[in-house]
Design a protein around this motif. Structure first.
Motif, PDB file in Angstrom:
ATOM      1  N   PHE A   1       0.559  -8.970  -8.488  1.00 43.72           N
ATOM      2  CA  PHE A   1       0.550  -9.317  -7.042  1.00 43.72           C
ATOM      3  C   PHE A   1       1.395 -10.450  -6.796  1.00 43.72           C
ATOM      4  O   PHE A   1       0.953 -11.340  -6.243  1.00 43.72           O
ATOM      5  N   ASN A   2       2.444 -10.208  -7.060  1.00 44.28           N
ATOM      6  CA  ASN A   2       3.607 -11.421  -6.675  1.00 44.28           C
ATOM      7  C   ASN A   2       4.857 -11.102  -5.998  1.00 44.28           C
ATOM      8  O   ASN A   2       5.985 -10.826  -6.591  1.00 44.28           O
ATOM      9  N   PRO A   3       4.686 -10.725  -4.842  1.00 40.17           N
ATOM     10  CA  PRO A   3       3.359 -10.814  -3.987  1.00 40.17           C
ATOM     11  C   PRO A   3       2.752  -9.629  -3.753  1.00 40.17           C
ATOM     12  O   PRO A   3       3.312  -8.413  -4.360  1.00 40.17           O
ATOM     13  N   PRO A   4       1.612  -9.468  -3.221  1.00 38.17           N
ATOM     14  CA  PRO A   4       1.007  -8.186  -2.773  1.00 38.17           C
ATOM     15  C   PRO A   4       1.778  -7.375  -1.644  1.00 38.17           C
ATOM     16  O   PRO A   4       2.307  -8.268  -0.883  1.00 38.17           O
ATOM     17  N   THR A   5       2.006  -6.411  -1.843  1.00 41.45           N
ATOM     18  CA  THR A   5       3.003  -5.442  -0.600  1.00 41.45           C
ATOM     19  C   THR A   5       2.195  -4.552  -0.063  1.00 41.45           C
ATOM     20  O   THR A   5       1.081  -4.041  -0.454  1.00 41.45           O
ATOM     21  N   LEU A   6       2.810  -3.821   0.982  1.00 42.18           N
ATOM     22  CA  LEU A   6       2.104  -2.863   1.654  1.00 42.18           C
ATOM     23  C   LEU A   6       2.088  -1.516   0.757  1.00 42.18           C
ATOM     24  O   LEU A   6       1.001  -0.876   0.906  1.00 42.18           O
ATOM     25  N   ALA A   7       3.083  -1.397  -0.370  1.00 46.48           N
ATOM     26  CA  ALA A   7       2.981  -0.250  -1.055  1.00 46.48           C
ATOM     27  C   ALA A   7       1.590  -0.552  -2.253  1.00 46.48           C
ATOM     28  O   ALA A   7       0.935   0.575  -2.187  1.00 46.48           O
ATOM     29  N   HIS A   8       1.406  -1.704  -2.484  1.00 47.78           N
ATOM     30  CA  HIS A   8      -0.014  -1.826  -3.120  1.00 47.78           C
ATOM     31  C   HIS A   8      -1.152  -1.362  -2.348  1.00 47.78           C
ATOM     32  O   HIS A   8      -1.985  -0.725  -2.826  1.00 47.78           O
ATOM     33  N   ALA A   9      -1.175  -1.880  -1.187  1.00 47.61           N
ATOM     34  CA  ALA A   9      -2.285  -1.493  -0.281  1.00 47.61           C
ATOM     35  C   ALA A   9      -2.492  -0.075   0.012  1.00 47.61           C
ATOM     36  O   ALA A   9      -3.567   0.604   0.129  1.00 47.61           O
ATOM     37  N   GLU A  10      -1.349   0.402   0.170  1.00 47.31           N
ATOM     38  CA  GLU A  10      -1.181   1.846   0.472  1.00 47.31           C
ATOM     39  C   GLU A  10      -1.531   2.787  -0.773  1.00 47.31           C
ATOM     40  O   GLU A  10      -2.203   4.164  -0.471  1.00 47.31           O
ATOM     41  N   LEU A  11      -1.080   2.283  -1.921  1.00 42.90           N
ATOM     42  CA  LEU A  11      -1.640   2.979  -3.106  1.00 42.90           C
ATOM     43  C   LEU A  11      -3.256   2.991  -3.307  1.00 42.90           C
ATOM     44  O   LEU A  11      -3.638   3.995  -3.630  1.00 42.90           O
ATOM     45  N   MET A  12      -3.694   1.865  -2.913  1.00 43.00           N
ATOM     46  CA  MET A  12      -5.072   1.586  -3.196  1.00 43.00           C
ATOM     47  C   MET A  12      -5.839   2.792  -2.201  1.00 43.00           C
ATOM     48  O   MET A  12      -6.790   3.185  -2.301  1.00 43.00           O
ATOM     49  N   ARG A  13      -5.271   2.689  -1.051  1.00 40.59           N
ATOM     50  CA  ARG A  13      -5.897   3.373   0.046  1.00 40.59           C
ATOM     51  C   ARG A  13      -5.911   4.852  -0.230  1.00 40.59           C
ATOM     52  O   ARG A  13      -6.921   5.615  -0.088  1.00 40.59           O
ATOM     53  N   ARG A  14      -4.726   5.400  -0.634  1.00 41.41           N
ATOM     54  CA  ARG A  14      -4.549   6.890  -0.833  1.00 41.41           C
ATOM     55  C   ARG A  14      -5.459   7.177  -2.111  1.00 41.41           C
ATOM     56  O   ARG A  14      -6.079   8.279  -2.174  1.00 41.41           O
ATOM     57  N   ALA A  15      -5.439   6.335  -3.306  1.00 42.10           N
ATOM     58  CA  ALA A  15      -6.332   6.559  -4.317  1.00 42.10           C
ATOM     59  C   ALA A  15      -7.877   6.824  -3.938  1.00 42.10           C
ATOM     60  O   ALA A  15      -8.481   7.746  -4.342  1.00 42.10           O
ATOM     61  N   SER A  16      -8.341   5.822  -2.977  1.00 50.76           N
ATOM     62  CA  SER A  16      -9.728   5.843  -2.607  1.00 50.76           C
ATOM     63  C   SER A  16      -9.940   7.079  -1.888  1.00 50.76           C
ATOM     64  O   SER A  16     -11.239   7.755  -2.135  1.00 50.76           O
ATOM     65  N   LEU A  17      -9.077   7.640  -0.938  1.00 48.90           N
ATOM     66  CA  LEU A  17      -9.209   8.925  -0.138  1.00 48.90           C
ATOM     67  C   LEU A  17      -9.266  10.160  -1.014  1.00 48.90           C
ATOM     68  O   LEU A  17     -10.135  10.992  -1.051  1.00 48.90           O
ATOM     69  N   ALA A  18      -8.091  10.018  -1.942  1.00 43.36           N
ATOM     70  CA  ALA A  18      -8.181  11.239  -2.615  1.00 43.36           C
ATOM     71  C   ALA A  18      -9.196  11.559  -3.788  1.00 43.36           C
ATOM     72  O   ALA A  18      -9.578  12.618  -3.950  1.00 43.36           O
ATOM     73  N   PHE A  19      -9.968  10.428  -4.163  1.00 41.99           N
ATOM     74  CA  PHE A  19     -10.940  10.725  -5.219  1.00 41.99           C
ATOM     75  C   PHE A  19     -12.302  10.175  -5.107  1.00 41.99           C
ATOM     76  O   PHE A  19     -13.023   9.764  -5.962  1.00 41.99           O
ATOM     77  N   SER A  20     -12.316   9.896  -3.669  1.00 47.68           N
ATOM     78  CA  SER A  20     -13.851   9.693  -2.999  1.00 47.68           C
ATOM     79  C   SER A  20     -14.155   8.334  -3.878  1.00 47.68           C
ATOM     80  O   SER A  20     -15.569   8.201  -4.235  1.00 47.68           O
TER      81      SER A  20
END
Length: 243
Positions: free
Chosen positions: A41-60
């Motif tokens: 996270f050097n630095p945290p990016t919008l892509a980081h956040a979107e990856l986490m969001r999509r993973a959360s939705l896709a795999f409940s």
């Protein structure tokens, strides 16, 4: 600006010889299916956040955990301090109540299992969210990392078996590397590993955006507003990071 809880977390993690995690920010609720995204996270990016969001939705997933490390598998020096990285990570998820933010003492997933076992009860269905490059390093076909783990393993297959017996990997594709490439990497591994690897389709344009791009843009005097959360962009600007 770093806060007392960030300073305290850093002190506790650096003082520990065994794998530990200290949380800076906790999700509103913890569940039986957390998704762990460990990065510098050097630095945290919008892509980081979107990856986490999509993973959360896709795999409940019940919650996601943005986990910075004192060091990562291949790097222990950064262009910004650990305090700055944690402060930016805290700001990036300050309005996301489904995401926890933490700091880990150890970089390798097999060691993170021990730290996570101190936090989550037995039987928790742990998911590590990884990009394609990280997935290649986790497989470690040449066995470069086995001797670096906190735990002792007879070899890389035993280490990988331990990791996948206690967690699943959600692997995000990138431009030029999709599910076929993920499965090809697994072709030489024991069959029992295959069902522990989950594939996440991720847009190529997002997959190509990286923290390296942000640092280079900031160093050149450009605007990083479209690549990082607004509060992170402001922090970088006010602190003069990556110049």
């Amino acid at each position: 600006m770093e806060t007392p809880r960030i300073i305290t977390a850093i002190e506790k993690v650096k003082a520990s010889r065994r794998p530990v995690i200290e949380f800076i920010r906790g999700a509103d609720a913890k569940g039986s299916r957390p998704g762990i995204f460990a990065s510098s996270f050097n630095p945290p990016t919008l892509a980081h956040a979107e990856l986490m969001r999509r993973a959360s939705l896709a795999f409940s997933l019940d919650e996601t955990v943005a986990l910075a490390g004192v060091a990562n598998a291949d790097k222990d020096r950064y262009e910004s301090s650990l305090e700055d990285r944690l402060s930016m990570l805290d700001l990036a998820f300050e309005h996301d109540r489904s995401t926890s933010v933490g700091l880990s003492s150890h970089a390798y997933f097999v060691d993170l299992l021990d730290a996570l076992a101190l936090i989550y009860p037995e039987g928790t269905d742990l998911h590590f969210i990884v990009g394609f490059d990280t997935f290649e390093r986790v497989l470690d076909p040449e066995g470069r990392y086995t001797g670096r783990y906190h735990r002792n393993f007879a070899g890389r297959e035993q280490a990988l078996g331990h990791l996948l017996a206690h967690s699943r990997l959600i692997v995000a594709g990138r431009k030029g590397a999709g599910e076929a490439e993920v499965r090809a990497l697994l072709a030489g591994e024991p069959v029992r590993f295959a069902d522990r690897i989950l594939y996440l389709d991720f847009p190529a344009d997002l997959g190509e955006r990286s923290a390296t791009e942000v640092r280079e843009l900031a160093r050149a005097g450009g605007s990083v507003e479209k690549l990082v959360p607004p509060a992170v962009a402001q922090y970088i600007r006010e602190r003069g990071l990556y110049k």
